[in-house]
Enzyme design. Structure first.
Site, mmCIF file in Angstrom:
data_model
loop_
_atom_site.group_PDB
_atom_site.id
_atom_site.type_symbol
_atom_site.label_atom_id
_atom_site.label_comp_id
_atom_site.label_asym_id
_atom_site.label_seq_id
_atom_site.Cartn_x
_atom_site.Cartn_y
_atom_site.Cartn_z
ATOM 1 C CG HIS B 138 19.540 16.585 33.448
ATOM 2 N ND1 HIS B 138 19.528 17.660 34.304
ATOM 3 C CD2 HIS B 138 19.903 17.080 32.241
ATOM 4 C CE1 HIS B 138 19.881 18.751 33.645
ATOM 5 N NE2 HIS B 138 20.115 18.428 32.395
ATOM 6 C CG ASP B 215 13.812 14.610 34.140
ATOM 7 O OD1 ASP B 215 13.187 15.211 33.240
ATOM 8 O OD2 ASP B 215 15.041 14.728 34.302
ATOM 9 C CD GLN B 218 16.079 15.605 26.561
ATOM 10 O OE1 GLN B 218 15.665 15.543 25.402
ATOM 11 N NE2 GLN B 218 16.807 16.605 26.996
ATOM 12 C CE LYS B 241 15.605 20.086 28.471
ATOM 13 N NZ LYS B 241 16.966 20.324 27.992
ATOM 14 C CB CYS B 379 23.364 18.296 32.881
ATOM 15 S SG CYS B 379 23.631 20.014 32.519
#
Ligand SMILES: Cc1ncc(COP(=O)(O)O)c(C=O)c1O
Lengths: 148, 421
Positions: B138, B215, B218, B241, B379
């Site tokens: 991302h 990261d 997600q 999220k 993104c």
């Protein structure tokens, strides 16, 4: 409720599939690139200006149906016009797609099929990308224009 | 198998105690009608909806607990501070960190990644060093490292992926070298859904002496994350999220690394004493939490974790996996659809393109039927470039989605084909 058919009129779909004046002009003396970072649409508009008059116009690039059809029909409507006339058409077109128009606008001619865009505010930028790019080319600006 | 023959079974078959209809009742926004149709919300990778429990936690915070933390001796300040630190403990348990002091509250994933780049990165990456990322990151796990590399004269390297959207592990391992100071990798790709083989990647990086920043934006909504088992050095994620409020996120960092790092921002709360001559910094995690934090957001995040735990992350994962398999089959069977991202290990995301129809047009036509999907580059422009497409349509799933909604999506896509026939 806005209707899809108001947006995706036959004429628009037809132009998006077979865009007119879809070419890079060898003879261009002005050009500009337009970009909408939101959806990745990207067009280059080429102009062959004869003093103040648009003698030839072409465009290339990739985008959604609305932006492509708008670019295609734009080239037809401004060819042979002066810079000032083309800018005037753009202002009327802008009013039309943002819903600020005064109803029927005979001077817009075929471009009136884009009136449905005003019901889809998220798509106004698609309909105007090529026009902003044309404006930049007319101004002789070489830098990229962005609708964001 | 034709899509029409598939009977929606609403996620009950394999996951008996998981009652999706009951869960849906916990999310007030799911009652919304869009253009006269029931909302079909399939943009969860952008942000998930919030259960009543989270919304109530925000209200409860402002109605009954609001006061600044770590500052007052009065009753409310004490309550607010206790709740704040209780939330930290809840987050610790959620990702199985060794200590609560390894949990730093941030505005979100983006801020957490920038924090690492600006503190750990600035003190440990120098001229000629390398930072390794992957081809599926991302923008928020690309740009902070680019900025760091530009400032330090370091080099950004990118590990490639295959046509399925899977990381090429051997190439990744080859890129790891003595100059690699830092590896930044997404646990789950937001554009493709790929789950990266994180444990292996981290072990390989550690073997070369590199520190790994994950990261996890997600991943946390869909998988059980255990930062100790992964041996991650840093792990970042966003509350919004994972059913929590916007404006709150988390950076996990190993205690020893955090202690050695300089602070990120200066201000109140991050100091233990200030004179004009010298300031001593507070201990971790407070050293990294300058200023008044988003206390309501923290209360909401705690409620979101409690809510997820109440249902069970394994059950959520099983339900979503079933949805993804069903969607892959049903949407993949539609003529003209090409799935983008077909890794063997995937979570939560179905990205696709359709014939020559631009995703933006698809998005508008689906929206007219009440279906919310994301269209664009997500993104992740380098991912789009890798697949030579300007954009995709992305349907992304959460615990409250149903097979019926995937059928609605399939119907919507058929409508798109009609319009563009
Ligand atoms: C994989 C990934 N990383 C980072 C982010 C950034 O998260 P946030 O905008 O919450 O900081 C997102 C969300 O957009 C994401 O999907």
């Amino acid at each position: 409720m806005p209707e899809l058919r108001d947006l995706y009129q036959e004429v628009i779909l037809e132009h998006s599939k077979a865009p007119r004046n879809y070419k890079a002009l060898e003879s261009a003396n002005y050009k500009a690139e337009g970009y909408n970072p939101l959806c990745g649409d990207r067009f280059t508009v080429y102009l062959e200006m004869d003093a103040d008059k648009i003698r030839e116009i072409g465009f290339q690039g990739a985008g959604c149906a609305i932006s492509k059809a708008s670019a295609s029909m734009m080239t037809q409507s401004v060819k042979g016009k002066t810079k000032e006339e083309a800018e005037k058409i753009f202002h009327r077109f802008h009013d039309l797609v943002t819903g600020h128009g005064q109803g029927e606008d005979a001077e817009l001619g075929k471009l009136a099929v884009f009136s449905g865009v005003s019901e889809f505010p998220m798509r106004v930028k698609c309909a105007t990308l090529a026009w902003h790019t044309l404006e930049a080319a007319l101004e002789g600006k070489q830098e990229k224009v962005s609708t964001e | 198998m034709s899509a029409a023959a598939a009977v929606p079974i609403r996620g009950k078959a394999a996951n008996r105690s998981f009652d999706v209809e009951r869960i849906r009742k916990d999310f007030p926004i799911l009652q919304t009608k869009v253009h006269g149709h029931p909302l079909v919300y399939l943009d969860n990778a952008a942000t998930s909806q919030k259960p009543r429990a989270v919304i109530d936690a925000l209200v409860r915070y402002y109605e009954g607990e609001n006061a600044n933390i770590h500052r007052g001796v009065h009753y409310l300040s004490q309550i607010a501070t206790e709740e704040f630190e209780k939330a930290r403990e809840t987050v610790r348990a959620f990702v199985n960190a060794a200590r609560a002091s390894e949990i730093i509250f941030t505005r979100g994933t983006t801020e957490a990644l920038n924090l690492v780049a600006q503190t750990y990165g600035k003190t440990n990456v120098g001229a000629g060093d390398e930072v390794l990322i992957t081809a599926m990151e991302h923008h928020s796990n690309i740009v902070p490292w680019q900025m760091l590399c530009a400032e330090k004269g370091a080099k950004l390297r990118v590990a490639p992926m295959n046509d399925e959207g899977e990381l090429l592990l051997a190439k990744y391992e080859k890129l790891l070298g003595p100059k690699t100071k830092l590896v930044a990798v997404g646990h789950v790709s937001n554009a493709l859904g790929t789950i990266n083989p994180l444990k292996q990647m981290i072990a390989a990086a550690h073997a070369k002496g590199a520190v790994v920043v994950v990261d996890g934006a997600q991943a946390v909504p869909h998988l059980k994350v255990d930062v100790q088992d992964l041996d991650a050095d840093f792990y970042a994620f966003s509350g919004h999220k994972m059913y929590g409020p916007t404006g709150i996120g988390v950076l996990y960092g190993k205690q020893a690394l955090l202690e050695a790092m300089p602070p990120y921002q200066g201000g109140g709360d991050m100091i233990s004493s200030v004179t004009f001559e010298k300031t001593t910094y507070n201990k971790v995690p407070h050293k990294f939490e300058a200023g008044t934090p988003d206390m309501a957001g923290v209360a909401g995040l705690m409620a979101a974790i409690d809510y997820m735990n109440g249902i069970g992350i394994e059950k959520i994962a099983a339900h979503e996996h079933e949805l993804l398999e069903y969607a892959t089959e049903v949407i993949g069977a539609i003529e003209g659809v090409r799935l983008i991202g077909t890794a063997r290990e995937k979570a939560g995301v179905l990205s696709f393109v359709l014939d020559e129809v631009h995703p933006h047009d698809i998005g508008t036509i689906l929206d007219q039927q009440g279906i919310a999907v994301r269209t664009g580059h997500h993104c992740a422009q380098p991912v789009m470039e890798r697949f030579s497409i300007p954009a995709t349509v992305r349907a992304s799933f959460a615990m409250y989605n149903t097979k019926g909604e995937i059928d609605a999506l399939a119907l919507g896509i058929r409508k798109v084909r009609e319009v563009f026939a």
